[in-house]
Design a protein around this motif. Structure first.
Motif, PDB file in Angstrom:
ATOM      1  N   ASP A  34      -0.134  53.811  -5.849  1.00 28.38           N
ATOM      2  CA  ASP A  34      -0.028  53.497  -7.278  1.00 28.38           C
ATOM      3  C   ASP A  34      -0.101  51.989  -7.533  1.00 28.38           C
ATOM      4  O   ASP A  34      -0.633  51.562  -8.552  1.00 28.38           O
ATOM      5  N   SER A  35       0.416  51.201  -6.594  1.00 23.39           N
ATOM      6  CA  SER A  35       0.418  49.748  -6.754  1.00 23.39           C
ATOM      7  C   SER A  35      -0.968  49.140  -6.574  1.00 23.39           C
ATOM      8  O   SER A  35      -1.254  48.075  -7.131  1.00 23.39           O
ATOM      9  N   PHE A  37      -3.928  51.077  -6.836  1.00 22.09           N
ATOM     10  CA  PHE A  37      -4.957  51.959  -7.399  1.00 22.09           C
ATOM     11  C   PHE A  37      -5.960  51.225  -8.289  1.00 22.09           C
ATOM     12  O   PHE A  37      -7.167  51.377  -8.143  1.00 22.09           O
ATOM     13  N   GLU A  38      -5.464  50.407  -9.203  1.00 20.88           N
ATOM     14  CA  GLU A  38      -6.359  49.725 -10.143  1.00 20.88           C
ATOM     15  C   GLU A  38      -7.295  48.755  -9.407  1.00 20.88           C
ATOM     16  O   GLU A  38      -8.501  48.740  -9.644  1.00 20.88           O
ATOM     17  N   ASP A  39      -6.727  47.954  -8.513  1.00 18.47           N
ATOM     18  CA  ASP A  39      -7.549  46.993  -7.768  1.00 18.47           C
ATOM     19  C   ASP A  39      -8.482  47.705  -6.795  1.00 18.47           C
ATOM     20  O   ASP A  39      -9.644  47.309  -6.641  1.00 18.47           O
ATOM     21  N   GLY A  41      -9.697  50.690  -7.158  1.00 17.54           N
ATOM     22  CA  GLY A  41     -10.746  51.286  -7.983  1.00 17.54           C
ATOM     23  C   GLY A  41     -11.786  50.261  -8.397  1.00 17.54           C
ATOM     24  O   GLY A  41     -12.990  50.533  -8.372  1.00 17.54           O
ATOM     25  N   ALA A  42     -11.332  49.065  -8.751  1.00 23.61           N
ATOM     26  CA  ALA A  42     -12.265  48.000  -9.131  1.00 23.61           C
ATOM     27  C   ALA A  42     -13.129  47.590  -7.941  1.00 23.61           C
ATOM     28  O   ALA A  42     -14.342  47.408  -8.079  1.00 23.61           O
ATOM     29  N   TYR A  45     -15.715  50.210  -7.401  1.00 19.89           N
ATOM     30  CA  TYR A  45     -16.727  50.126  -8.456  1.00 19.89           C
ATOM     31  C   TYR A  45     -17.740  49.029  -8.138  1.00 19.89           C
ATOM     32  O   TYR A  45     -18.954  49.239  -8.209  1.00 19.89           O
TER      33      TYR A  45
END
Length: 70
Positions: A34-35, A37-39, A41-42, A45
């Motif tokens: 969760d910590s 995930f955003e990075d 995912g980026a 991408y």
């Protein structure tokens, strides 16, 4: 296949291996998933985007022949 094409394909394959490695390091069950995930995912991408751009370069270099590595 000329040397430029071989090198571009090798880069595409390396990007794919890196993406796979990242997925293995941080699967959804990882305690820090969760910590990151955003990075993560980026990063995924942008690696995919780089692969698509390299695909375009390969088509240009090879005179629009069709390759599908991603």
């Amino acid at each position: 296949m000329d040397d430029d094409t071989q090198q571009l394909i090798a880069i595409q394959q390396e990007l794919e291996r890196i993406a796979d490695k990242l997925g293995k390091i941080f699967p959804s069950t990882h305690p820090q998933f969760d910590s990151v995930f955003e990075d993560l995912g980026a990063a995924g991408y942008y690696m995919r985007e780089a692969g698509y751009r390299l695909e375009s370069v390969l088509k240009t270099v090879q005179g629009d022949s069709v390759l599908t590595h991603f």
